[in-house]
Scaffold this motif. Structure first.
Motif, mmCIF file in Angstrom:
data_model
loop_
_atom_site.group_PDB
_atom_site.id
_atom_site.type_symbol
_atom_site.label_atom_id
_atom_site.label_comp_id
_atom_site.label_asym_id
_atom_site.label_seq_id
_atom_site.Cartn_x
_atom_site.Cartn_y
_atom_site.Cartn_z
ATOM 1 N N GLU A 162 62.039 88.884 43.512
ATOM 2 C CA GLU A 162 61.953 89.640 44.736
ATOM 3 C C GLU A 162 63.443 90.470 45.002
ATOM 4 O O GLU A 162 63.269 91.589 45.368
ATOM 5 N N ARG A 207 63.330 93.614 43.093
ATOM 6 C CA ARG A 207 62.379 94.633 43.432
ATOM 7 C C ARG A 207 62.870 95.292 44.931
ATOM 8 O O ARG A 207 62.173 96.220 45.539
ATOM 9 N N GLU A 264 64.106 97.547 47.555
ATOM 10 C CA GLU A 264 63.723 99.104 47.959
ATOM 11 C C GLU A 264 65.207 99.654 47.793
ATOM 12 O O GLU A 264 66.226 99.221 48.657
ATOM 13 N N HIS A 313 66.613 104.371 37.316
ATOM 14 C CA HIS A 313 66.626 104.525 38.768
ATOM 15 C C HIS A 313 66.984 105.815 39.215
ATOM 16 O O HIS A 313 66.418 106.080 40.373
#
Length: 192
Positions: free
Chosen positions: A77, A80, A82, A115
């Motif tokens: 998590e 991930r 944002e 990214h």
């Protein structure tokens, strides 16, 4: 007349931001010290210097947190969470770029190019100096020297912007003008 011949800007904490509330929520839900563990120098430096991948870094965090299913779920998590571009900063740097080279100087990992692509920044800067690619990280003076060289200017003609004061102070030791970035106004005051 523009007072600098190049602008060297950090990425994280200046141009790119992460959802810190989401990170804190993950820590609270799992009851694990994710941030402290992830950014422990022993774990963060190898991927930052390009010695291991981001995936291997994530695994090292999970192992340090106990290596069980709960730790792995929390790390998954965490990885991930944002991130986004500060559009005000992007615009300010784009205006500066009409006059001088803008170089991103970042302590990053092997996934930086992915990214940048997700952020729409792949072709934004004149160059990117990634610690994972050059094998040296801020605040080591060599990374600033590489950036100035890529910009084609003397260090004392560079403006360096970073959200971490030790990184700014290191740039200043080379004669660069340093801006400790805490908000958009810190940069706007110099680049207006």
């Amino acid at each position: 007349m523009f007072p600098f011949d190049a602008v060297l800007s950090d990425l994280d904490g200046v141009l790119r931001h992460f959802d810190h509330a989401a990170q804190a929520d993950i820590e609270a839900r799992y009851g694990l010290p994710l941030m402290k563990t992830a950014f422990d120098p022993e774990l963060i430096m190898p991927p930052t210097l390009g010695q291991v991948t981001e995936e291997q870094w994530a695994e090292s965090i999970a192992v340090a947190l106990g290596g069980d299913e709960r730790a792995r779920a929390a790390v998954a998590e965490f990885m991930r969470v944002e991130f986004w571009v500060d559009e005000q900063v992007r615009e300010l740097l784009a205006r500066a770029q009409r006059r001088v080279p803008v170089i991103i100087v970042t302590n990053a990992m092997d996934t930086l190019e992915q990214h940048l692509d997700r952020l729409g920044l792949t072709y934004f800067a004149d160059d990117v100096v990634s610690s994972a690619r050059v094998g040296v990280a801020k605040p080591d003076p060599r990374i600033y020297e590489i950036a100035a060289e890529r910009a084609g200017v003397a260090p004392e003609r560079c403006l360096f912007v970073d959200d971490r004061l030790p990184n700014v102070e290191a740039a200043r030791t080379l004669g660069m003008t340093g801006v400790h970035y805490r908000s958009f106004h810190d940069l706007a005051a110099v680049l207006g």
